[in-house]
Write a protein that holds these residues in place. Structure first.
Motif, PDB file in Angstrom:
ATOM      1  N   ILE A 117      10.853  13.401  16.474  1.00  0.00           N
ATOM      2  CA  ILE A 117       9.639  14.211  16.457  1.00  0.00           C
ATOM      3  C   ILE A 117       8.383  13.356  16.635  1.00  0.00           C
ATOM      4  CG2 ILE A 117       9.379  14.111  13.945  1.00  0.00           C
ATOM      5  CD1 ILE A 117       8.367  17.018  14.084  1.00  0.00           C
ATOM      6  N   ILE A 118       8.450  12.082  16.294  1.00  0.00           N
ATOM      7  CA  ILE A 118       7.291  11.198  16.494  1.00  0.00           C
ATOM      8  C   ILE A 118       6.977  11.089  17.980  1.00  0.00           C
ATOM      9  CG2 ILE A 118       6.455   8.839  16.221  1.00  0.00           C
ATOM     10  CD1 ILE A 118       8.023   8.631  13.671  1.00  0.00           C
ATOM     11  N   HIS A 119       8.018  10.945  18.795  1.00  0.00           N
ATOM     12  CA  HIS A 119       7.815  10.890  20.247  1.00  0.00           C
ATOM     13  C   HIS A 119       7.321  12.231  20.784  1.00  0.00           C
ATOM     14  CE1 HIS A 119       9.233  11.278  24.459  1.00  0.00           C
ATOM     15  NE2 HIS A 119       8.800  10.036  24.550  1.00  0.00           N
ATOM     16  N   ASP A 120       7.818  13.338  20.236  1.00  0.00           N
ATOM     17  CA  ASP A 120       7.393  14.657  20.699  1.00  0.00           C
ATOM     18  C   ASP A 120       5.922  14.923  20.379  1.00  0.00           C
ATOM     19  OD1 ASP A 120       9.930  15.065  21.637  1.00  0.00           O
ATOM     20  OD2 ASP A 120      10.593  16.243  19.910  1.00  0.00           O
ATOM     21  N   ILE A 121       5.480  14.526  19.211  1.00  0.00           N
ATOM     22  CA  ILE A 121       4.065  14.713  18.852  1.00  0.00           C
ATOM     23  C   ILE A 121       3.176  13.887  19.771  1.00  0.00           C
ATOM     24  CG2 ILE A 121       2.348  14.372  17.039  1.00  0.00           C
ATOM     25  CD1 ILE A 121       4.528  14.925  14.993  1.00  0.00           C
ATOM     26  N   SER A 122       3.609  12.662  20.059  1.00  0.00           N
ATOM     27  CA  SER A 122       2.838  11.818  20.971  1.00  0.00           C
ATOM     28  C   SER A 122       2.768  12.432  22.373  1.00  0.00           C
ATOM     29  CB  SER A 122       3.466  10.422  21.028  1.00  0.00           C
ATOM     30  OG  SER A 122       2.777   9.597  21.928  1.00  0.00           O
ATOM     31  N   SER A 123       3.860  13.054  22.812  1.00  0.00           N
ATOM     32  CA  SER A 123       3.864  13.706  24.124  1.00  0.00           C
ATOM     33  C   SER A 123       2.937  14.917  24.140  1.00  0.00           C
ATOM     34  CB  SER A 123       5.289  14.133  24.482  1.00  0.00           C
ATOM     35  OG  SER A 123       6.143  13.018  24.562  1.00  0.00           O
ATOM     36  N   VAL A 167       8.471  20.366  28.131  1.00  0.00           N
ATOM     37  CA  VAL A 167       9.562  19.379  28.107  1.00  0.00           C
ATOM     38  C   VAL A 167      10.222  19.332  26.731  1.00  0.00           C
ATOM     39  CG1 VAL A 167       8.546  17.946  29.917  1.00  0.00           C
ATOM     40  CG2 VAL A 167       7.928  17.540  27.525  1.00  0.00           C
ATOM     41  N   PHE A 168       9.929  20.321  25.890  1.00  0.00           N
ATOM     42  CA  PHE A 168      10.431  20.306  24.516  1.00  0.00           C
ATOM     43  C   PHE A 168      11.506  21.378  24.333  1.00  0.00           C
ATOM     44  CE2 PHE A 168       5.850  19.345  24.533  1.00  0.00           C
ATOM     45  CZ  PHE A 168       5.894  18.022  24.139  1.00  0.00           C
ATOM     46  N   LYS A 169      12.373  21.122  23.359  1.00  0.00           N
ATOM     47  CA  LYS A 169      13.395  22.090  22.992  1.00  0.00           C
ATOM     48  C   LYS A 169      12.817  23.079  21.987  1.00  0.00           C
ATOM     49  CE  LYS A 169      17.411  19.111  23.751  1.00  0.00           C
ATOM     50  NZ  LYS A 169      18.626  18.531  23.114  1.00  0.00           N
ATOM     51  N   ASP A 170      13.279  24.313  22.087  1.00  0.00           N
ATOM     52  CA  ASP A 170      12.813  25.357  21.171  1.00  0.00           C
ATOM     53  C   ASP A 170      13.635  25.290  19.883  1.00  0.00           C
ATOM     54  OD1 ASP A 170      11.631  27.504  20.015  1.00  0.00           O
ATOM     55  OD2 ASP A 170      12.579  29.017  21.304  1.00  0.00           O
ATOM     56  N   GLU A 171      13.288  24.333  19.036  1.00  0.00           N
ATOM     57  CA  GLU A 171      14.000  24.144  17.777  1.00  0.00           C
ATOM     58  C   GLU A 171      13.077  23.527  16.745  1.00  0.00           C
ATOM     59  OE1 GLU A 171      17.254  21.624  18.796  1.00  0.00           O
ATOM     60  OE2 GLU A 171      15.998  19.826  19.030  1.00  0.00           O
ATOM     61  N   CYS A 172      13.342  23.814  15.480  1.00  0.00           N
ATOM     62  CA  CYS A 172      12.546  23.256  14.378  1.00  0.00           C
ATOM     63  C   CYS A 172      13.081  21.882  14.001  1.00  0.00           C
ATOM     64  CB  CYS A 172      12.583  24.196  13.174  1.00  0.00           C
ATOM     65  SG  CYS A 172      11.840  25.815  13.476  1.00  0.00           S
ATOM     66  N   ASP A 173      12.276  21.153  13.276  1.00  0.00           N
ATOM     67  CA  ASP A 173      12.660  19.810  12.865  1.00  0.00           C
ATOM     68  C   ASP A 173      13.114  19.832  11.410  1.00  0.00           C
ATOM     69  OD1 ASP A 173      12.478  16.783  13.634  1.00  0.00           O
ATOM     70  OD2 ASP A 173      11.564  16.933  11.660  1.00  0.00           O
ATOM     71  N   GLU A 174      14.159  19.039  11.125  1.00  0.00           N
ATOM     72  CA  GLU A 174      14.776  19.030   9.805  1.00  0.00           C
ATOM     73  C   GLU A 174      13.856  18.492   8.712  1.00  0.00           C
ATOM     74  OE1 GLU A 174      17.037  14.923  11.152  1.00  0.00           O
ATOM     75  OE2 GLU A 174      18.061  16.853  11.134  1.00  0.00           O
ATOM     76  N   ARG A 252      15.084  22.782  -4.639  1.00  0.00           N
ATOM     77  CA  ARG A 252      14.123  23.173  -3.619  1.00  0.00           C
ATOM     78  C   ARG A 252      12.810  22.433  -3.812  1.00  0.00           C
ATOM     79  NH1 ARG A 252      14.210  27.082   0.017  1.00  0.00           N
ATOM     80  NH2 ARG A 252      12.244  27.758   0.959  1.00  0.00           N
ATOM     81  N   CYS A 253      12.300  21.885  -2.705  1.00  0.00           N
ATOM     82  CA  CYS A 253      11.022  21.170  -2.747  1.00  0.00           C
ATOM     83  C   CYS A 253       9.876  22.177  -2.685  1.00  0.00           C
ATOM     84  CB  CYS A 253      10.938  20.195  -1.578  1.00  0.00           C
ATOM     85  SG  CYS A 253       9.377  19.308  -1.485  1.00  0.00           S
ATOM     86  N   THR A 254       8.968  22.058  -3.618  1.00  0.00           N
ATOM     87  CA  THR A 254       7.825  22.977  -3.669  1.00  0.00           C
ATOM     88  C   THR A 254       6.550  22.351  -3.124  1.00  0.00           C
ATOM     89  OG1 THR A 254       7.352  22.269  -5.948  1.00  0.00           O
ATOM     90  CG2 THR A 254       8.782  24.193  -5.648  1.00  0.00           C
ATOM     91  N   TYR A 255       6.643  21.106  -2.640  1.00  0.00           N
ATOM     92  CA  TYR A 255       5.463  20.439  -2.102  1.00  0.00           C
ATOM     93  C   TYR A 255       5.121  21.009  -0.721  1.00  0.00           C
ATOM     94  CZ  TYR A 255       6.759  16.988  -5.653  1.00  0.00           C
ATOM     95  OH  TYR A 255       7.101  16.364  -6.821  1.00  0.00           O
ATOM     96  N   ALA A 256       3.852  20.979  -0.371  1.00  0.00           N
ATOM     97  CA  ALA A 256       3.414  21.431   0.952  1.00  0.00           C
ATOM     98  C   ALA A 256       3.862  20.415   2.005  1.00  0.00           C
ATOM     99  CB  ALA A 256       1.898  21.597   0.983  1.00  0.00           C
ATOM    100  N   ARG A 257       4.455  20.897   3.059  1.00  0.00           N
ATOM    101  CA  ARG A 257       4.958  20.007   4.112  1.00  0.00           C
ATOM    102  C   ARG A 257       3.818  19.619   5.053  1.00  0.00           C
ATOM    103  NH1 ARG A 257      11.043  19.933   4.023  1.00  0.00           N
ATOM    104  NH2 ARG A 257      11.410  21.072   2.100  1.00  0.00           N
ATOM    105  N   ASP A 258       3.721  18.326   5.331  1.00  0.00           N
ATOM    106  CA  ASP A 258       2.729  17.835   6.282  1.00  0.00           C
ATOM    107  C   ASP A 258       3.285  16.606   6.988  1.00  0.00           C
ATOM    108  OD1 ASP A 258       2.631  15.905   4.331  1.00  0.00           O
ATOM    109  OD2 ASP A 258       0.626  16.392   3.629  1.00  0.00           O
ATOM    110  N   LYS A 259       2.440  15.854   7.668  1.00  0.00           N
ATOM    111  CA  LYS A 259       2.898  14.704   8.461  1.00  0.00           C
ATOM    112  C   LYS A 259       3.492  13.591   7.595  1.00  0.00           C
ATOM    113  CE  LYS A 259      -1.640  12.460   8.411  1.00  0.00           C
ATOM    114  NZ  LYS A 259      -2.753  11.919   9.254  1.00  0.00           N
ATOM    115  N   SER A 260       3.177  13.588   6.297  1.00  0.00           N
ATOM    116  CA  SER A 260       3.710  12.546   5.421  1.00  0.00           C
ATOM    117  C   SER A 260       5.225  12.693   5.198  1.00  0.00           C
ATOM    118  CB  SER A 260       3.004  12.569   4.059  1.00  0.00           C
ATOM    119  OG  SER A 260       3.269  13.777   3.382  1.00  0.00           O
ATOM    120  N   PHE A 261       5.790  13.844   5.570  1.00  0.00           N
ATOM    121  CA  PHE A 261       7.235  14.061   5.449  1.00  0.00           C
ATOM    122  C   PHE A 261       7.997  13.402   6.598  1.00  0.00           C
ATOM    123  CE2 PHE A 261       6.081  16.729   2.122  1.00  0.00           C
ATOM    124  CZ  PHE A 261       7.182  17.264   1.483  1.00  0.00           C
TER     125      PHE A 261
END
Length: 266
Positions: A117-123, A167-174, A252-261
């Motif tokens: 996903i790091i490469h995808d965000i850069s793209s 150029v991206f796949k239609d899928e979520c990131d783990e 279950r994680c209750t923290y807000a998900r952001d780029k730090s994950f």
């Protein structure tokens, strides 16, 4: 009557006998120097040959490989390994190179690979250069790391891309969808607070960085009254590992998900 005795000269021929040739072993012994020992009552003044095990005769030869040009000479990292290479044939050098590649690969396998996903965000940032990066990161978290959804969202908002086709796949990131993944490793006190009141078999996963460019995922779980930790390959737990470690339920994680994950994301 006078007897005359004639003088006769007798010649005796003594044959010259040559000694037989010495054996190679005896010839070798003759080349070894002799040393007198001190006279004592035990040896009676006899002379003995030098013992081959003494230091006067070397028991091994030291082999070295030298560079033909002193200007190009470089001190090898591992001296004995470089000396060995000088006596290897082409097949031996190939086997040595393969063994080194395996050792380097094993060292790399101790750490996890950089997330895709790091490469995808850069793209995405390159495709939409005018769109702010901070807002792009917020959209990534909003769409659970689905870069194709972010691409289509920006198209619907009249943002002009450099590339018309996605150029991206239609899928979520783990890293955004795994329910028991906690991102960067919590503190020991926080892990104790989370798992101590839980039953045996409960677990969480997270990543821990090692330096600036390396990291590893870990699973932290409770077994009886103990809290254990084990390195894993991915942020989620496959069924095989669940059965092996006796894992039952992920917290279950209750923290807000952001780029730090995302490990190694800067």
């Amino acid at each position: 009557k006078i007897l005359k005795q004639s003088k006769k000269t007798f010649f005796f021929f003594v044959p010259f006998c040559m000694s037989p040739p010495k054996s190679p072993r005896k010839q070798m012994k003759d080349l070894i120097p002799m040393r007198k020992r001190k006279l004592s009552s035990s040896d009676g003044g006899r002379i003995s040959r030098i013992n081959l095990s003494q230091k006067s005769v070397p028991t091994f030869l030291e082999s070295r490989v030298y560079c033909t040009s002193p200007r190009n000479y470089q001190q090898p990292e591992h001296k004995s390994m470089k000396l060995t290479e000088g006596f290897l044939c082409d097949d031996g050098l190939k086997l040595l190179a393969v063994s080194r590649q395996k050792s380097d690969r094993n060292k790399e396998e101790k750490f996890c690979k950089k997330p895709k996903i790091i490469h995808d965000i850069s793209s995405l940032c390159d495709i939409f250069p005018g769109f702010p990066k901070s807002m792009m990161e917020s959209l990534i978290a909003r769409y659970d790391g689905n870069c194709d959804s972010v691409y289509k969202f920006l198209l619907n908002r009249d943002w002009q891309p450099k590339l018309k086709d996605s150029v991206f796949k239609d899928e979520c990131d783990e890293h955004f969808t795994c329910p028991y993944y906690f991102g960067k490793a919590p503190s020991k006190s926080e892990i104790s607070r989370l798992l101590k009141p839980c039953k045996s078999g409960n677990f969480i996963t997270f990543y821990r960085p090692f330096g600036d460019n390396q990291f590893r995922y870990f699973v932290c779980y409770k077994r009886g009254s103990e809290i254990l930790e084990k390195a894993i390959r991915l942020p989620y737990i496959p069924d095989v590992l669940r059965n092996t470690l006796g894992l039952t339920k992920g917290m279950r994680c209750t923290y807000a998900r952001d780029k730090s994950f995302i490990p190694l994301y800067k």
